[in-house]
Design a protein around this motif. Structure first.
Motif, PDB file in Angstrom:
ATOM      1  N   CYS A  98       0.848  -1.192   0.000  1.00  0.00           N
ATOM      2  CA  CYS A  98       0.000   0.000   0.000  1.00  0.00           C
ATOM      3  C   CYS A  98       0.885   1.244   0.000  1.00  0.00           C
ATOM      4  O   CYS A  98       1.768   1.380   0.855  1.00  0.00           O
ATOM      5  N   ALA A  99       0.659   2.117  -0.974  1.00  0.00           N
ATOM      6  CA  ALA A  99       1.402   3.379  -1.053  1.00  0.00           C
ATOM      7  C   ALA A  99       0.500   4.519  -0.613  1.00  0.00           C
ATOM      8  O   ALA A  99      -0.552   4.759  -1.220  1.00  0.00           O
ATOM      9  N   THR A 100       0.870   5.209   0.472  1.00  0.00           N
ATOM     10  CA  THR A 100       0.111   6.372   0.940  1.00  0.00           C
ATOM     11  C   THR A 100       0.757   7.632   0.374  1.00  0.00           C
ATOM     12  O   THR A 100       1.975   7.784   0.414  1.00  0.00           O
ATOM     13  N   LEU A 101      -0.073   8.539  -0.130  1.00  0.00           N
ATOM     14  CA  LEU A 101       0.445   9.659  -0.915  1.00  0.00           C
ATOM     15  C   LEU A 101       0.133  11.027  -0.318  1.00  0.00           C
ATOM     16  O   LEU A 101       0.318  12.038  -0.972  1.00  0.00           O
ATOM     17  N   TYR A 102      -0.323  11.087   0.912  1.00  0.00           N
ATOM     18  CA  TYR A 102      -0.836  12.339   1.481  1.00  0.00           C
ATOM     19  C   TYR A 102       0.265  13.331   1.868  1.00  0.00           C
ATOM     20  O   TYR A 102       0.544  14.273   1.147  1.00  0.00           O
ATOM     21  N   SER A 103       0.884  13.149   3.031  1.00  0.00           N
ATOM     22  CA  SER A 103       1.861  14.129   3.512  1.00  0.00           C
ATOM     23  C   SER A 103       3.284  13.806   3.058  1.00  0.00           C
ATOM     24  O   SER A 103       4.230  14.480   3.423  1.00  0.00           O
ATOM     25  N   GLY A 104       3.427  12.812   2.238  1.00  0.00           N
ATOM     26  CA  GLY A 104       4.687  12.339   1.685  1.00  0.00           C
ATOM     27  C   GLY A 104       4.342  11.068   0.942  1.00  0.00           C
ATOM     28  O   GLY A 104       3.214  10.914   0.473  1.00  0.00           O
ATOM     29  N   LEU A 117      -1.427  -4.170  -5.244  1.00  0.00           N
ATOM     30  CA  LEU A 117      -0.917  -2.833  -4.935  1.00  0.00           C
ATOM     31  C   LEU A 117      -2.106  -1.908  -4.736  1.00  0.00           C
ATOM     32  O   LEU A 117      -2.990  -1.829  -5.606  1.00  0.00           O
ATOM     33  N   VAL A 118      -2.128  -1.212  -3.606  1.00  0.00           N
ATOM     34  CA  VAL A 118      -3.212  -0.271  -3.309  1.00  0.00           C
ATOM     35  C   VAL A 118      -2.616   1.130  -3.205  1.00  0.00           C
ATOM     36  O   VAL A 118      -1.642   1.342  -2.485  1.00  0.00           O
ATOM     37  N   ILE A 141      -1.825   5.394 -14.877  1.00  0.00           N
ATOM     38  CA  ILE A 141      -0.694   4.779 -14.165  1.00  0.00           C
ATOM     39  C   ILE A 141      -0.376   3.417 -14.777  1.00  0.00           C
ATOM     40  O   ILE A 141       0.788   3.096 -15.056  1.00  0.00           O
ATOM     41  N   LYS A 142      -1.414   2.613 -14.997  1.00  0.00           N
ATOM     42  CA  LYS A 142      -1.210   1.272 -15.571  1.00  0.00           C
ATOM     43  C   LYS A 142      -0.538   1.349 -16.934  1.00  0.00           C
ATOM     44  O   LYS A 142       0.280   0.494 -17.282  1.00  0.00           O
ATOM     45  N   ALA A 143      -0.874   2.376 -17.711  1.00  0.00           N
ATOM     46  CA  ALA A 143      -0.282   2.532 -19.045  1.00  0.00           C
ATOM     47  C   ALA A 143       1.219   2.773 -18.981  1.00  0.00           C
ATOM     48  O   ALA A 143       1.950   2.481 -19.933  1.00  0.00           O
ATOM     49  N   ASN A 144       1.678   3.308 -17.835  1.00  0.00           N
ATOM     50  CA  ASN A 144       3.121   3.550 -17.666  1.00  0.00           C
ATOM     51  C   ASN A 144       3.863   2.332 -17.123  1.00  0.00           C
ATOM     52  O   ASN A 144       5.095   2.312 -17.110  1.00  0.00           O
ATOM     53  N   ARG A 165      -0.711  -8.774  -9.547  1.00  0.00           N
ATOM     54  CA  ARG A 165      -2.044  -9.269  -9.948  1.00  0.00           C
ATOM     55  C   ARG A 165      -3.047  -8.141 -10.068  1.00  0.00           C
ATOM     56  O   ARG A 165      -3.852  -8.117 -10.986  1.00  0.00           O
ATOM     57  N   GLU A 166      -3.007  -7.199  -9.135  1.00  0.00           N
ATOM     58  CA  GLU A 166      -4.045  -6.181  -9.091  1.00  0.00           C
ATOM     59  C   GLU A 166      -3.480  -4.850  -8.621  1.00  0.00           C
ATOM     60  O   GLU A 166      -2.703  -4.800  -7.666  1.00  0.00           O
ATOM     61  N   LEU A 167      -3.872  -3.783  -9.309  1.00  0.00           N
ATOM     62  CA  LEU A 167      -3.509  -2.417  -8.920  1.00  0.00           C
ATOM     63  C   LEU A 167      -4.794  -1.615  -8.812  1.00  0.00           C
ATOM     64  O   LEU A 167      -5.599  -1.589  -9.740  1.00  0.00           O
ATOM     65  N   LEU A 168      -5.020  -0.980  -7.672  1.00  0.00           N
ATOM     66  CA  LEU A 168      -6.265  -0.246  -7.493  1.00  0.00           C
ATOM     67  C   LEU A 168      -6.088   0.910  -6.523  1.00  0.00           C
ATOM     68  O   LEU A 168      -5.105   0.970  -5.776  1.00  0.00           O
ATOM     69  N   ILE A 169      -7.046   1.832  -6.551  1.00  0.00           N
ATOM     70  CA  ILE A 169      -7.077   2.941  -5.616  1.00  0.00           C
ATOM     71  C   ILE A 169      -7.889   2.513  -4.399  1.00  0.00           C
ATOM     72  O   ILE A 169      -8.928   1.860  -4.531  1.00  0.00           O
ATOM     73  N   SER A 170      -7.417   2.859  -3.222  1.00  0.00           N
ATOM     74  CA  SER A 170      -8.049   2.426  -1.976  1.00  0.00           C
ATOM     75  C   SER A 170      -9.525   2.812  -1.925  1.00  0.00           C
ATOM     76  O   SER A 170      -9.899   3.941  -2.240  1.00  0.00           O
TER      77      SER A 170
END
Length: 387
Positions: A209-215, A322-323, A339-342, A351-356
């Protein structure tokens, strides 16, 4: 026979039974015996103990077409509460949940200080308020888990929090001197990944899980355990260099991933460039809807750099799921497909890439879930998530 073997086996069986009851929501003793491969006598004895302790309850199915109505066992969600705390720069979020992870009460307190003693006092005061206000259950508050936006050692010492300028702070001990509740500290990204695993992706063994808020923080669940590294600092991928010699970062390096792909980098740029002290999500949503070319360009650039870092994470860890946890990605049209296109490397596998689907609540909900896991003493936890 080694002394304590029987007690140890009983403990293992208890954990197995609780885990299965929580996962199924409702289950009969007969089905519990089949699902755990434990004898009916063992199930009956353990169930009797758990009923006496108030951890489970019995319910008779009203609508059952064949034979006698079975007695169903389920976790008693009202037996206690878990308190999750997200200690972020500028604010502290508190969420109290029942033992099934359902939120009961939530508050957010704004912070105008980074002073440790002031924040410690505020935490103690607020935890004691929750403790006083929620005494209507058998076990009260079963645990407090605090999300730290920085480095936490394996011994749960706050090693470094960049935005608060904290170094080697023993917050856990300082809190436990003042309150009679078990306290745990964990990295915020780890708790976000834990929330995804517990509430959404129940059967996933390897989740990133990648958190993108304060960093940018990376929470890694491998075989249902946190991947911590040698000292407990694994997951600080936001300080992976993606632009050599690029923008200066508070960590001391230049060109860190989070300086190009985090939400805070977009907010900081727009705040400075447009002379608006506090740019909000509402501002950005409005600009996107108006077709603001600069804001659209910023989002495209952020997605480009985000993809670079994700490609690295995929090749290093080969996760199953991946979330991505970021509010701006939810706002920006078709962001996931861009993102997937890159991510078109022939050697990158996931297997799976998605937004939380949980979003900003994932950190405090993960904290509540971790407190529940510690209290129930189970190796894994599957809880229902209500949107």
């Amino acid at each position: 026979m080694v002394t304590g073997d029987a007690a140890y086996i009983k403990k293992i069986n208890r954990s197995l039974i609780i885990r299965k009851i929580v996962k199924e929501g409702m289950i009969s003793r007969a089905d519990l015996s089949k699902a755990t491969d434990l004898t009916r006598a063992t199930i009956s004895a353990q169930a009797a103990d758990l009923l006496e302790e108030g951890l489970i309850v019995e319910t008779q199915l009203e609508h059952y077409s064949v034979g006698r109505k079975p007695i169903m066992l389920s976790l008693n969600g009202q037996a206690g509460y878990a308190l999750g705390i997200d200690l972020d720069y500028g604010q502290i979020s508190f969420t109290l949940s029942d033992l099934l992870g359902s939120p009961v009460s939530s508050i957010v307190i704004k912070l105008n200080t980074t002073d440790y003693s002031e924040i410690l006092h505020l935490l103690i005061e607020q935890i004691k308020k929750f403790e006083t206000n929620y005494t209507d259950s058998r076990y009260g508050i079963v645990g407090v888990v605090i999300a730290i936006h920085g480095l936490v050692t394996k011994d749960e010492v706050v090693h470094y929090v960049p935005r608060l300028a904290w170094n080697n702070i023993n917050l856990k001990d300082d809190l436990q001197k003042e309150i009679g509740i078990s306290v745990y500290l964990e990295n915020n990204a780890n708790l976000c990944s834990f929330a995804e695993r517990v509430f959404v992706h129940h059967e996933t063994d390897n989740l990133l899980c990648a958190t993108l808020y304060s960093g940018i923080g990376i929470g890694l669940m491998m075989n249902s355990e946190f991947f911590r590294g040698h000292d407990g600092y694994a997951g600080e991928a936001g300080h992976m260099i993606v632009v050599p010699g690029g923008r200066s970062c508070k960590c001391g390096n230049k060109g860190c991933w989070e300086k190009y792909a985090s939400e805070s980098s977009i907010f900081e740029y727009l705040s400075e460039n447009r002379q608006i002290e506090n740019v909000t999500y509402e501002h950005i949503q409005k600009w996107l809807e108006e077709g603001d070319e600069e804001v659209h360009g910023l989002m495209e650039q952020s997605i480009y750099y985000l993809s670079i870092g994700l490609n690295n994470m995929i090749n290093i860890y080969n996760p199953d799921v991946l979330v991505l946890d970021g509010e701006l990605l939810r706002m920006y049209p078709d962001s996931l497909n861009k993102i997937k296109a890159n991510l078109n490397s022939s050697i990158s596998h996931y297997r799976e890439l998605l937004i939380s689907s949980i979003g900003k609540k994932s950190c405090v909900l993960g904290a509540c879930a971790l407190a529940i896991k510690h209290f129930l003493d189970v190796p894994t936890l599957n809880l229902p998530y209500e949107v």
